[in-house]
Design an enzyme around this catalytic site. Sequence first.
Site, mmCIF file in Angstrom:
data_model
loop_
_atom_site.group_PDB
_atom_site.id
_atom_site.type_symbol
_atom_site.label_atom_id
_atom_site.label_comp_id
_atom_site.label_asym_id
_atom_site.label_seq_id
_atom_site.Cartn_x
_atom_site.Cartn_y
_atom_site.Cartn_z
ATOM 1 N N GLU A 93 -10.473 -3.519 6.098
ATOM 2 C CA GLU A 93 -9.873 -4.408 7.089
ATOM 3 C C GLU A 93 -10.607 -4.387 8.423
ATOM 4 O O GLU A 93 -10.317 -5.193 9.304
ATOM 5 C CB GLU A 93 -8.417 -4.018 7.334
ATOM 6 C CG GLU A 93 -8.252 -2.665 8.016
ATOM 7 C CD GLU A 93 -6.810 -2.298 8.253
ATOM 8 O OE1 GLU A 93 -6.273 -2.682 9.311
ATOM 9 O OE2 GLU A 93 -6.209 -1.646 7.387
ATOM 10 N N GLN A 138 0.848 -1.189 0.000
ATOM 11 C CA GLN A 138 0.000 0.000 0.000
ATOM 12 C C GLN A 138 0.885 1.240 0.000
ATOM 13 O O GLN A 138 1.678 1.435 0.903
ATOM 14 C CB GLN A 138 -0.897 -0.018 1.236
ATOM 15 C CG GLN A 138 -1.960 1.059 1.264
ATOM 16 C CD GLN A 138 -2.953 0.806 2.369
ATOM 17 O OE1 GLN A 138 -3.693 -0.169 2.358
ATOM 18 N NE2 GLN A 138 -2.964 1.688 3.355
ATOM 19 N N GLY A 139 0.747 2.076 -1.019
ATOM 20 C CA GLY A 139 1.520 3.306 -1.119
ATOM 21 C C GLY A 139 0.671 4.507 -0.778
ATOM 22 O O GLY A 139 0.254 5.258 -1.673
ATOM 23 N N SER A 165 1.042 6.391 2.863
ATOM 24 C CA SER A 165 1.769 7.295 3.746
ATOM 25 C C SER A 165 3.035 7.841 3.097
ATOM 26 O O SER A 165 3.691 7.172 2.300
ATOM 27 C CB SER A 165 2.149 6.568 5.047
ATOM 28 O OG SER A 165 1.000 6.202 5.773
#
Length: 397
Positions: A244, A126-127, A129
Amino acid sequence: MNSTVDSNNLREEVRAWLTQNVPQDWRQAMTGTDQDAFVKAQRDWFNKLVAAGYATPHWPEGWPGGGRSLADQKIIYEETARADAPRLILFFVALYHSACTLMEWGTQEQKEKYLPGILKGEIWCQGFSEPNAGSDLASVKTRAELKGDRYVINGQKTWSTMAQYADKCLLLTRTGKSEPPQGGLTYLLLDMKAKGVSVRPISQITGDDEFAEIFFDDVEVLVEDRVGKDGEGWAVAQSTLSSERGLTLVELTQRMRYSLAKVAEVMRERGRASDPAIRKELGALIAKVNASCALADQYLLKRISGTEAAGDASIVKLNYARTLREFTKLGMSISGLQGQYFEDFTRGGSQETGNWTVDFMNSYNWSIAGGSDEIQRNIIAERMLLMPREPKNWQLS
């Protein structure tokens, strides 16, 4: 056959399968091991779960094990926690963030292109932050400039879990200026093997390198790999982050409850089982852990009944983070000086491994990951209690 009997049968089925298939002594094998051995073990466990239909019960009908109700999914997660099975840390983003985002926002072509690869073991990261955009994703600065039929990306991401092993990336980029700034974000699917992508693992104080930085230097992504419309990235990202919640928190709270025995074991080993002060602390902790489980269960029941409200997930997540901190702190306190010695950590475990110093340090992750405690409090205050928002440019006098 009524649903109660069906549920009982499912629980017995899952429990029997886990008894036969959870890798024996996996904690010992994963303690002090290197990342390559961890990746292999994760792949082996992932393949078993996919074949049994227990990796994707949250996927739609037609996929292996898919189409199960939330109640049935809850049973699978409860039994997984009870069996102390390894967590699928390496495939978590792929199974939840990527799959659920694609199912809600992806085109039919994107679903056909990417979902089968996940079941074959493709790893996603996951990109989101960045160095100056953690919980405040509206501050993302990684730039994607549209040139013809592709975006050209430059910038940096950080704290990306297992990015050094990833095949694909969910990438949140800035494509325009907007007020509010959320309106200028665009969501892309990136090939981590593309030219111009470089990854640098981040060494943590525990000795782990679970996270990594990703750098983009004129990386190209085709427009067909954009999820949603240009400028719609904020809405897509919110779906990713919410994917999630619920079942994950049910599993994590249940793992903490089953791990209470480890605290009692340390009390006996250290000769403190009869210490009234420690027994009082343990009693208070048991009550808090049980409350965390009840909150997670209540939240899932709201999702099942369609009565979930904005802020419900924040309450569960905030409570879990605080209780986990107290759990690991008590374990370290009871262990005394011995509990502060450096020991090799266990890869693929939850936050209650019994290596108390590492567990305590890792418990702080949950005060940040998935939205910091401060963000959760703001959500609860503003969306549930309807309190006024903080002014944008306030400062202390």
